[in-house]
Design an enzyme around this catalytic site. Structure first.
Site, PDB file in Angstrom:
ATOM      1  CD  GLU A 142     -11.350  26.508 -16.473  1.00  0.00           C
ATOM      2  OE1 GLU A 142     -10.826  27.053 -15.487  1.00  0.00           O
ATOM      3  OE2 GLU A 142     -12.516  26.755 -16.827  1.00  0.00           O
ATOM      4  CB  CYS A 166     -14.863  33.416 -16.495  1.00  0.00           C
ATOM      5  SG  CYS A 166     -13.595  32.906 -15.332  1.00  0.00           S
TER       6      CYS A 166
END
Length: 186
Positions: A151, A108
């Site tokens: 997401e 991430c």
């Protein structure tokens, strides 16, 4: 090009619940999306959520029209702006009756330098809207499904380490994959 600072794990703004977008096709929304796209491209990301740049709105972007150098073996995911998303886990397309989770490596942009095996549903349906308020309704699987789930987690204040089940498969990318040009962060 205006790219924004990406918040890092530990910043309390990443733990907030994002608010639904109520007005579409506005100058403010288009500017946010442009900033998000510029930021994602500058970081070679596979996706980005508005909370990662400190904006508490249910807006995610993901995908590309070209191969991502950090994910050279991943299939292309269409460039998408997804607003107010809803994810529904689906059973496999081979006729199974329950949704299956599979584990794969994730990183991430808000958790730089680290990777972990993260369980995600292998097949999902996602719905929502684009920046103009037009509906989006897709059924996807594999890498595409993983990116969308990752997401959208940002919109509910979750970072992928919160989903890790086996911390023996969580660590620094350069330690986990020594000498390899392994994918970095989403």
């Amino acid at each position: 090009m205006t790219h924004q600072t990406i918040l890092k794990m530990g910043d309390p703004r990443l733990l907030r619940i994002a608010q639904a977008v109520t007005q579409f096709d506005t100058d403010e929304l288009h500017l946010l999306i442009t900033d998000m796209l510029d930021t994602m491209l500058a970081a070679d990301g596979a996706g980005l959520a508005a909370p990662q740049i400190g904006v508490d709105l249910q807006v995610v972007i993901f995908g590309s029209n070209a191969r991502n150098p950090r994910y050279p073996d991943a299939p292309l995911v269409p460039k998408t702006v997804l607003i107010n998303p809803v994810i529904t886990p689906l059973p496999p397309s081979d006729g199974g009756v329950t949704a299956l989770e599979v584990e794969d490596w994730e990183g991430c942009l808000s958790v730089p330098g680290l990777r972990a095996m993260v369980p995600r549903f292998s097949r999902i349906r996602y719905t929502g809207f684009d920046q103009y308020g037009d509906p989006i309704d897709r059924t996807v699987e594999g890498f595409h499904a993983r990116v969308v789930q990752h997401e959208c987690d940002h919109l509910i204040g979750k970072l992928y380490p919160m989903r890790v089940r086996d911390f023996s498969r969580f660590g620094f990318t350069d330690v986990l994959f020594p000498g390899l040009d392994a994918p970095q962060d989403d």
